[in-house]
Design a protein around this motif. Structure first.
Motif, PDB file in Angstrom:
ATOM      1  N   THR A  17       1.749  28.399  21.624  1.00  0.00           N
ATOM      2  CA  THR A  17       2.556  27.331  22.218  1.00  0.00           C
ATOM      3  C   THR A  17       2.531  27.412  23.738  1.00  0.00           C
ATOM      4  N   LEU A  18       2.572  28.597  24.286  1.00  0.00           N
ATOM      5  CA  LEU A  18       2.513  28.781  25.734  1.00  0.00           C
ATOM      6  C   LEU A  18       1.162  28.309  26.285  1.00  0.00           C
ATOM      7  N   VAL A  19       0.075  28.643  25.597  1.00  0.00           N
ATOM      8  CA  VAL A  19      -1.265  28.217  26.023  1.00  0.00           C
ATOM      9  C   VAL A  19      -1.383  26.693  25.936  1.00  0.00           C
ATOM     10  N   THR A  23      -1.943  24.037  28.988  1.00  0.00           N
ATOM     11  CA  THR A  23      -3.031  23.062  28.900  1.00  0.00           C
ATOM     12  C   THR A  23      -2.519  21.665  29.206  1.00  0.00           C
ATOM     13  N   SER A  24      -1.403  21.285  28.631  1.00  0.00           N
ATOM     14  CA  SER A  24      -0.834  19.959  28.877  1.00  0.00           C
ATOM     15  C   SER A  24      -0.499  19.760  30.350  1.00  0.00           C
ATOM     16  N   ALA A  25       0.100  20.757  30.960  1.00  0.00           N
ATOM     17  CA  ALA A  25       0.475  20.637  32.372  1.00  0.00           C
ATOM     18  C   ALA A  25      -0.758  20.509  33.262  1.00  0.00           C
ATOM     19  N   ILE A  26      -1.772  21.309  32.993  1.00  0.00           N
ATOM     20  CA  ILE A  26      -2.998  21.282  33.799  1.00  0.00           C
ATOM     21  C   ILE A  26      -3.740  19.960  33.603  1.00  0.00           C
ATOM     22  N   CYS A  27      -3.871  19.527  32.362  1.00  0.00           N
ATOM     23  CA  CYS A  27      -4.599  18.286  32.087  1.00  0.00           C
ATOM     24  C   CYS A  27      -3.845  17.057  32.579  1.00  0.00           C
ATOM     25  N   ALA A  28      -2.529  17.105  32.600  1.00  0.00           N
ATOM     26  CA  ALA A  28      -1.753  15.993  33.148  1.00  0.00           C
ATOM     27  C   ALA A  28      -2.067  15.822  34.632  1.00  0.00           C
ATOM     28  N   VAL A  40      -6.342  17.244  23.426  1.00  0.00           N
ATOM     29  CA  VAL A  40      -6.753  18.519  24.009  1.00  0.00           C
ATOM     30  C   VAL A  40      -5.774  19.628  23.613  1.00  0.00           C
ATOM     31  N   GLY A  41      -4.496  19.305  23.464  1.00  0.00           N
ATOM     32  CA  GLY A  41      -3.533  20.300  22.999  1.00  0.00           C
ATOM     33  C   GLY A  41      -3.834  20.774  21.588  1.00  0.00           C
ATOM     34  N   LEU A  42      -4.162  19.825  20.710  1.00  0.00           N
ATOM     35  CA  LEU A  42      -4.551  20.199  19.344  1.00  0.00           C
ATOM     36  C   LEU A  42      -5.819  21.042  19.340  1.00  0.00           C
ATOM     37  N   ALA A  43      -6.791  20.656  20.160  1.00  0.00           N
ATOM     38  CA  ALA A  43      -8.059  21.402  20.227  1.00  0.00           C
ATOM     39  C   ALA A  43      -7.826  22.827  20.721  1.00  0.00           C
ATOM     40  N   VAL A  44      -6.992  22.981  21.741  1.00  0.00           N
ATOM     41  CA  VAL A  44      -6.703  24.320  22.265  1.00  0.00           C
ATOM     42  C   VAL A  44      -5.971  25.155  21.216  1.00  0.00           C
ATOM     43  N   ALA A  69     -11.828  17.497  39.327  1.00  0.00           N
ATOM     44  CA  ALA A  69     -11.341  16.111  39.358  1.00  0.00           C
ATOM     45  C   ALA A  69     -10.684  15.774  38.015  1.00  0.00           C
ATOM     46  N   THR A  70     -11.307  14.926  37.189  1.00  0.00           N
ATOM     47  CA  THR A  70     -10.713  14.538  35.905  1.00  0.00           C
ATOM     48  C   THR A  70     -11.384  15.228  34.716  1.00  0.00           C
ATOM     49  N   VAL A  71     -12.156  16.276  34.975  1.00  0.00           N
ATOM     50  CA  VAL A  71     -12.798  17.046  33.909  1.00  0.00           C
ATOM     51  C   VAL A  71     -12.195  18.448  33.898  1.00  0.00           C
ATOM     52  N   VAL A  72     -11.815  18.914  32.705  1.00  0.00           N
ATOM     53  CA  VAL A  72     -11.251  20.260  32.571  1.00  0.00           C
ATOM     54  C   VAL A  72     -12.107  21.042  31.582  1.00  0.00           C
ATOM     55  N   ASP A  73     -12.646  22.177  32.059  1.00  0.00           N
ATOM     56  CA  ASP A  73     -13.363  23.116  31.206  1.00  0.00           C
ATOM     57  C   ASP A  73     -12.379  24.209  30.817  1.00  0.00           C
ATOM     58  N   ILE A  74     -12.286  24.476  29.530  1.00  0.00           N
ATOM     59  CA  ILE A  74     -11.319  25.443  29.013  1.00  0.00           C
ATOM     60  C   ILE A  74     -12.076  26.534  28.261  1.00  0.00           C
TER      61      ILE A  74
END
Length: 125
Positions: A17-19, A23-28, A40-44, A69-74
């Motif tokens: 849940t923390l991860v 992820t949500s905060a960073i991707c927002a 992306v939250g479900l995928a993570v 920019a608008t791309v996030v590599d996780i």
């Protein structure tokens, strides 16, 4: 400007849940739509579950986000005794590939990695 964020927690399901929240905060910040944030939250969460399933009991779970920019590599990783990545012929893998733009898995230096790439709203000038 590119940025990198890294979080290390125990490889236990109670920390997923923390991860996902990070992820949500960073991707927002990368201009993801609400639907893309959910995906992306479900995928993570799924990637964490797969990595934790291969981790020894006292292992760490590392999440790293690279924002361009608008791309996030996780990159979700944890120590493993396996020498191969995650099986790609499973339902879990199918879910991962449906939720984000790119997914791969590998074992490097004794760590199992699942790498995801997700895109926010594309802007044109």
């Amino acid at each position: 400007m590119d940025s990198v964020v890294e979080l290390t927690v125990p490889a236990q399901s109670s920390y997923v849940t923390l991860v996902r929240s990070a992820t949500s905060a960073i991707c927002a910040q990368a201009d993801f739509t609400l639907d893309a944030l959910d995906d992306v939250g479900l995928a993570v969460g799924e990637a964490c579950a797969l990595v934790i399933g291969e981790a020894p009991g006292d292992a760490d779970l590392r999440a790293q986000w690279r924002v361009h920019a608008t791309v996030v590599d996780i990159d979700i990783s944890s120590p493993t005794t396996s020498t191969t990545g995650v099986a790609t012929n499973t339902f879990a893998w199918t879910v991962l590939t449906a939720l984000v733009q790119q997914v791969d898995s590998a074992v490097t230096d004794g760590r199992l990695h699942i790498r995801l790439q997700a895109h926010g709203i594309e802007t044109t000038v």
